[in-house]
Design a protein around this motif. Structure first.
Motif, mmCIF file in Angstrom:
data_model
loop_
_atom_site.group_PDB
_atom_site.id
_atom_site.type_symbol
_atom_site.label_atom_id
_atom_site.label_comp_id
_atom_site.label_asym_id
_atom_site.label_seq_id
_atom_site.Cartn_x
_atom_site.Cartn_y
_atom_site.Cartn_z
ATOM 1 N N THR A 131 101.519 47.420 94.291
ATOM 2 C CA THR A 131 101.294 46.327 93.349
ATOM 3 C C THR A 131 101.734 45.002 93.953
ATOM 4 O O THR A 131 101.032 43.990 93.859
ATOM 5 N N LEU A 132 102.896 45.004 94.600
ATOM 6 C CA LEU A 132 103.414 43.779 95.207
ATOM 7 C C LEU A 132 102.529 43.317 96.361
ATOM 8 O O LEU A 132 102.256 42.117 96.504
ATOM 9 N N VAL A 133 102.070 44.257 97.188
ATOM 10 C CA VAL A 133 101.179 43.903 98.301
ATOM 11 C C VAL A 133 99.940 43.179 97.764
ATOM 12 O O VAL A 133 99.504 42.166 98.327
ATOM 13 N N ASN A 134 99.384 43.663 96.665
ATOM 14 C CA ASN A 134 98.220 43.003 96.061
ATOM 15 C C ASN A 134 98.565 41.616 95.539
ATOM 16 O O ASN A 134 97.810 40.648 95.730
ATOM 17 N N GLN A 135 99.707 41.495 94.859
ATOM 18 C CA GLN A 135 100.084 40.232 94.232
ATOM 19 C C GLN A 135 100.375 39.140 95.255
ATOM 20 O O GLN A 135 100.121 37.959 94.999
ATOM 21 N N ILE A 136 100.919 39.498 96.385
ATOM 22 C CA ILE A 136 101.284 38.505 97.396
ATOM 23 C C ILE A 136 100.077 37.681 97.815
ATOM 24 O O ILE A 136 100.157 36.463 97.976
ATOM 25 N N CYS A 137 98.944 38.334 97.997
ATOM 26 C CA CYS A 137 97.743 37.646 98.474
ATOM 27 C C CYS A 137 96.623 37.609 97.436
ATOM 28 O O CYS A 137 95.460 37.363 97.778
ATOM 29 N N GLY A 138 96.952 37.886 96.181
ATOM 30 C CA GLY A 138 95.967 37.777 95.111
ATOM 31 C C GLY A 138 94.748 38.637 95.301
ATOM 32 O O GLY A 138 93.611 38.177 95.129
ATOM 33 N N SER A 139 94.953 39.901 95.666
ATOM 34 C CA SER A 139 93.819 40.790 95.923
ATOM 35 C C SER A 139 94.027 42.108 95.187
ATOM 36 O O SER A 139 95.036 42.311 94.517
ATOM 37 N N ALA A 140 93.061 42.993 95.320
ATOM 38 C CA ALA A 140 93.174 44.335 94.755
ATOM 39 C C ALA A 140 92.878 45.359 95.839
ATOM 40 O O ALA A 140 92.298 46.410 95.581
ATOM 41 N N ALA A 141 93.267 45.042 97.058
ATOM 42 C CA ALA A 141 92.943 45.896 98.202
ATOM 43 C C ALA A 141 93.724 47.205 98.183
ATOM 44 O O ALA A 141 93.212 48.262 98.554
#
Length: 309
Positions: free
Chosen positions: A114-124
């Motif tokens: 979840t944090l990885v997605n939030q950092i760069c504003g993605s849903a990867a």
């Protein structure tokens, strides 16, 4: 040739009880539970001010709690969106080491993907409430500037023992041999702090002489005073290792609190400050000055209201 030769860990990491007793300064043979020790711990005033400014932690509520009419207008740090480009279930599958990499690791269900997605504003990165969804090392690229690397969670997971051992070996291979790895972000649940599995991972970081940094997640689920105490304890642990960056980051992926500070840390770590933080310092100074001006008025009017009572 290995990039980071192993050595015996020079740091002996304390248990939670030992860390609490040192922080509270328990005298003699007095025996207290962890909960009692935590209650006795006094939060640092500067940390409380920082949490107030960035709206980290649960705020005190009640009829007689005066609401602030202002907020700190934090400058935005915009990093490029992530794109998945490689997944590795063995060291032979690691992609070429071409860009600076920031690794993310932590106990299962700490909110890593979840944090990885939030950092760069993605849903990867795939997200699930079921611990142990990440079963390989996933590599994400940010516009050919840097890579974020999502590693399998350690600790509890819905997987067989042999699978968890394989994941651990995979993580060790990556950390030990990756030449472009700039830093490993070790995520900790702010409700629990450092657990036994985290200490084992800290030993690995020390053995491989790898730079790492703590990030407290799920800060929106912890009372502000308790969050300040947790920050104090983790900061003391960070200071005990020469391979750990002393700054402890705090984030809430749910409401975005603390994310800009983490983005700023990543940009600097990857030597991208000039590209992504060009005017940040000036904007931050203006925003901080405005916040402190409003805070001064707030405190003065609060004192005058108390005197009238």
């Amino acid at each position: 040739m290995k990039n980071r030769p192993e050595s015996k860990p020079s740091t002996v990491h304390r248990t939670t009880v030992e860390a609490l007793k040192d922080a509270v300064n328990v005298q003699g043979a007095e025996e207290l539970s962890n909960r009692k020790l935590f209650e006795r711990l006094r939060p640092d005033e500067k940390t409380m001010e920082m949490l107030d400014m960035h709206r980290l932690g649960m705020e005190k509520e009640g009829r007689f709690v005066r609401r602030r009419w202002f907020n700190y207008q934090e400058p935005e740090v915009n990093l490029p969106r992530l794109a998945f480009f490689a997944g590795a279930q063995s060291s032979k599958s690691f992609p070429s080491a071409t860009l600076p990499e920031i690794g993310f690791v932590g106990r299962s269900n700490v909110g890593k993907s979840t944090l990885v997605n939030q950092i760069c504003g993605s849903a990867a990165a795939r997200i699930s409430d079921r611990p142990g969804l990440t079963q390989q090392i996933n590599f994400y690229t940010a516009r050919e500037d840097f890579h974020l690397v999502d590693m399998p969670g350690y600790g509890f997971a819905f997987a067989k023992e042999e699978e968890r051992i394989r994941w651990q070996s995979l993580i060790e291979d990556y950390i030990r041999d990756r030449k472009t790895l700039r830093r490993v972000m070790v995520l900790l649940d702010a409700r629990h702090g450092i657990k036994a599995n985290d200490r084992d991972f800290m030993d690995l970081m020390d053995r491989t002489r790898t730079k790492y940094q703590f990030v407290l997640t799920k800060c929106d689920l912890v009372r502000r005073t308790d969050l300040a105490k947790r920050h104090l304890l983790v900061s003391q642990e960070a200071a005990s290792s020469k391979h750990c960056i002393p700054r402890v980051m705090l984030v809430s992926a749910r409401d975005g609190a603390g994310l800009n500070l983490l983005r700023k840390e990543i940009a600097h770590t990857c030597s991208l400050g000039q590209k992504y933080l060009g005017s940040y310092s000036r904007k931050e100074s203006i925003a901080r000055a405005e916040y402190e001006s409003q805070l001064k008025i707030y405190k003065e009017t609060s004192r005058s209201k108390k005197r009238r009572r």
